[in-house]
Motif scaffolding. Structure first.
Motif, PDB file in Angstrom:
ATOM      1  N   PRO A   9       0.812  -1.229   0.000  1.00 57.27           N
ATOM      2  CA  PRO A   9       0.000   0.000   0.000  1.00 57.27           C
ATOM      3  C   PRO A   9       0.842   1.275   0.000  1.00 57.27           C
ATOM      4  N   LEU A  36      -3.333  -3.425  -3.624  1.00 61.82           N
ATOM      5  CA  LEU A  36      -4.137  -3.769  -2.441  1.00 61.82           C
ATOM      6  C   LEU A  36      -4.746  -5.162  -2.572  1.00 61.82           C
ATOM      7  N   VAL A  90      -8.277  -5.271   7.472  1.00 69.90           N
ATOM      8  CA  VAL A  90      -7.825  -4.010   6.888  1.00 69.90           C
ATOM      9  C   VAL A  90      -7.624  -4.142   5.381  1.00 69.90           C
ATOM     10  N   ASN A  91      -6.853  -5.124   4.968  1.00 70.45           N
ATOM     11  CA  ASN A  91      -6.519  -5.223   3.543  1.00 70.45           C
ATOM     12  C   ASN A  91      -7.695  -5.690   2.693  1.00 70.45           C
ATOM     13  N   SER A  94     -10.085  -2.710   2.480  1.00 69.30           N
ATOM     14  CA  SER A  94      -9.440  -1.647   1.711  1.00 69.30           C
ATOM     15  C   SER A  94      -9.379  -1.995   0.225  1.00 69.30           C
ATOM     16  N   SER A 119      -4.533   4.592  -0.051  1.00 70.30           N
ATOM     17  CA  SER A 119      -3.396   3.689   0.179  1.00 70.30           C
ATOM     18  C   SER A 119      -2.558   4.140   1.363  1.00 70.30           C
ATOM     19  N   THR A 122      -4.291   3.007   4.462  1.00 71.34           N
ATOM     20  CA  THR A 122      -4.139   1.563   4.648  1.00 71.34           C
ATOM     21  C   THR A 122      -2.767   1.234   5.213  1.00 71.34           C
ATOM     22  N   LEU A 270     -14.385   2.622   4.538  1.00 68.02           N
ATOM     23  CA  LEU A 270     -13.035   2.198   4.917  1.00 68.02           C
ATOM     24  C   LEU A 270     -12.681   2.626   6.331  1.00 68.02           C
ATOM     25  N   THR A 275     -11.966  -0.162   9.849  1.00 66.99           N
ATOM     26  CA  THR A 275     -10.543  -0.010  10.139  1.00 66.99           C
ATOM     27  C   THR A 275     -10.255   1.007  11.230  1.00 66.99           C
TER      28      THR A 275
END
Length: 663
Positions: A9, A36, A90-91, A94, A119, A122, A270, A275
């Protein structure tokens, strides 16, 4: 692999941020989204490798960070089950938000900047969840705050967006101040900020009966009070929790979250669904070896979480902005997570964090699809009748709603993701042993009923009934493109099946093998065992609450839609109280904002204007300028002026000599 998960990211941010104008918007979208997706797939590989493998906690070194006396800090990635769960959350979210944004933001001229910010956020979040020490966690913590400020205020020319970004940044600074004081306290108590050292030292401390180790030598002075180890641990935990309250929008540091809906909808999904707002929950769970030693701190966590769950649910009952309804739902669900943490039921809190990521991101992105369809309208009072026009979005929102409200049959494996995690928290607080457990149980069940009401209210007002939008808007209503719908389908699968698939691992008979040493509980903490043995009426209470909320919403918004207006007119005071969010913003404006403005105005006019500009250095310099301006006028450049001045000088000299000579 772990380096790639964390730094892909960052690479996407650098490419889109530095070269976005050169490579164009499309390339920026594809590069950041592609990186991502790779990071998300690697995160799932890490999840199954670590959580379902036999390996214990390990670290992946990155670089040496700080060396100052006894403070030694390395940047290293701490890999255990808690870390890989957060990596997946998270990923995955995202990556789906990046893909969704390709369709949602396709008209925006500043897409490279938007994807760069996504990004960057993240990466900061990944730095936080992989931290091996409190200093690294703090850097990620502040990085998340910076990125959220940039994303909330992305449309910076819009005054409300800029104000919301500033509000989020400032309110979070209040919590962050407590967090950094807590870090200082940990360093004083344990002589280190490294988690392994802290946890090993905490394991050697056993609270004495009747308090948190009230006996012992003084170890810390705070606000003039000398504290023993037990008191110092409690104060430190409360300071750390203050930081969690800011990031995770707990009362009274919750006011920034609803206003943050001014950012683009993908940002809401997001940051405020899966997150950033869960960072506080993660931090308390990570520091469970410390919090577990302070019964007082856990009681405060429980009380704050229960009140937040109830408060946010009451406000969500009357909101008309589709995103704000979901925002207050997020605030309420975070309260559930903190109740679980305060009960010592850390795995249930993380389980709800995990399932909540799927259905709340689904709801936010579904709301974005609705907004996209109705020409950027967000007021549910101007919607209605959309069910047949955008059917795929409608069914995705239905799935998100049944997951949020916890549809399922107690005692079986039939249920949505929210059913398994939220009901476990309610059952856990019933067997909780802290002083506020009974009150918290009642508040959570009542909040569950209100959650069902406002969630179905959103569905009925948005998709059912007669269309209330203008004919022009209704004429242009259209389903979202596939690039926006595919992320919804994936999230819907998680909202339906994440609870069934992972229930036994998070809070069931596979607990020990799954969590290993990632979470810590004292031997006398039996909540994981006791919550399975609650009375039957406790197991069914969330189901009855959900059905009651659904029935009431159907009555108000399908069968008798005139009733809500009549009730609002009959109870204007209560309606205004809820609509104005218990007047928290007004109270803060009166107590903090206005006095700060008055002080600033006084310092500007009296301090800067009168003292500095009038009497101080600026005043003296102004007088010098005045004198020199008058003296300059004598330098006219005419010879007869100079001759006249010389004659006056000679006459004055002669006069002085004559008078002086007479004496």
């Amino acid at each position: 692999m772990y380096h790639l998960i964390v730094f892909l990211p960052l690479i996407g941010f650098l490419i889109a941020g530095l070269f976005g104008r050169s490579i164009g918007a499309k390339a920026s979208e594809y590069v950041t989204s592609g990186l991502l997706v790779v990071a998300a797939l690697l995160s799932w590989v890490a999840f199954f490798t670590v959580a379902f493998g036999s390996g214990e906690t390990f670290t992946v070194p990155v670089l040496h960070f700080i060396s100052s006396g006894s403070l030694q800090v390395d940047w290293a990635l701490r890999i255990d089950t808690l870390t890989v769960v957060m990596l997946v959350v998270v990923n995955s979210v995202s990556a789906l938000v990046h893909i969704y944004s390709i369709g949602y933001m396709h008209h925006d001229p500043h897409r490279p900047r938007f994807f760069a910010y996504l990004s960057l956020f993240t990466f900061a979040m990944l730095m936080l969840v992989t931290s091996d020490n409190l200093v690294q966690m703090f850097f990620g913590w502040e990085g998340v705050g910076l990125a959220s400020y940039l994303l909330i205020g992305f449309w910076y020319k819009k005054p409300s967006a800029s104000a919301a970004a500033m509000k989020a940044f400032i309110v979070n600074r209040v919590g962050d101040f407590g967090f950094i004081l807590g870090i200082f306290g940990v360093f004083v108590l344990f002589g280190s900020v490294n988690f392994d050292t802290i946890f090993a030292s905490a394991a050697n401390y056993v609270p004495v009966e009747g308090g948190e180790g009230t006996a012992g030598e003084p170890v810390l002075t705070f606000l003039g009070y000398t504290l023993t180890m037990g008191g110092a641990l409690t104060v430190t935990c409360l300071l750390l929790f203050l930081g969690a309250m800011g990031k995770s929008a707990q009362v009274p540091l919750h006011t920034w979250l609803p206003d943050a809906m001014e950012g683009p909808t993908p940002v809401s999904a997001l940051i405020h669904a899966a997150t950033m707002v869960t960072a506080g929950v993660f931090m308390v769970a990570r520091l469970s070896p410390i919090f577990e030693l302070s019964h007082t701190a856990l009681t405060v966590v429980t009380a704050v979480g229960a009140f937040t769950a109830f408060f946010a649910a009451t406000v969500g009952l009357v909101q008309n902005d589709i995103k704000r309804v979901i925002a207050y739902s997020t605030c309420s669900q975070l309260g559930y997570m903190f109740v679980a943490l305060g009960t010592g039921f850390y795995s249930a809190a993380i389980f709800h964090l995990f399932t909540h990521a799927f259905f709340k991101a689904l709801l936010f992105l579904g709301a974005g699809s609705v907004i996209h369809a109705v020409s950027d309208e967000q007021d549910m009072r101007k919607m209605g009748g959309l069910r047949k026009l955008i059917p795929q979005t409608y069914w995705m929102m239905i799935i998100g709603t049944i997951a949020l409200t916890g549809v399922g049959i107690p005692g079986t494996i039939i249920g949505t993701a929210g059913f398994f995690s939220k009901d476990a928290i309610i059952e856990g607080i019933f067997v909780g042993e802290n002083a506020v457990a009974a009150v918290a149980f009642v508040l959570l069940v009542v909040a569950a009923a209100m959650t069902s009401f406002y969630s179905w209210r959103l569905i009925f007002m948005t998709f059912h009934g007669k269309p209330r939008a203008s004919a022009d808007v209704m004429h242009h209503v259209h389903e979202s493109p596939l690039v926006m719908l595919v992320p919804l389908f994936i999230l819907a699968a998680g909202a339906l099946f994440a609870g069934i698939v992972f229930h036994d691992f998070f809070i069931g008979h596979e607990y020990d093998h799954f969590w290993k040493t990632a979470l810590f509980t004292l031997p006398e903490n039996h909540v994981l065992h006791d919550f399975h043995e609650v009375p039957l009426w406790v197991k069914f209470s969330p189901l009855f609450a959900m059905l009651f909320g659904l029935a009431l919403a159907w009555k108000f918004y399908i069968r008798s839609p005139e009733v809500p207006k009549e009730l609002a007119a009959q109870h204007r005071g209560l309606y205004a109280f809820l609509l104005n969010k218990w007047y928290f913003d007004e109270v803060y404006d009166f107590l903090f904002v206005r006095p700060a403005k008055r002080l600033g105005h006084f310092l500007w006019k009296k301090g800067d204007g009168m003292v500095i500009d009038g009497l101080g250095p600026d005043g003296i310099s102004a007088r010098v300028v005045d004198v020199t301006n008058r003296m300059v006028k004598l330098q006219s450049g005419y010879l007869y002026h100079y001759a006249f001045a010389m004659l006056i000088g000679v006459a004055a000299l002669v006069t002085w000599m004559m008078l002086g000579g007479s004496f």
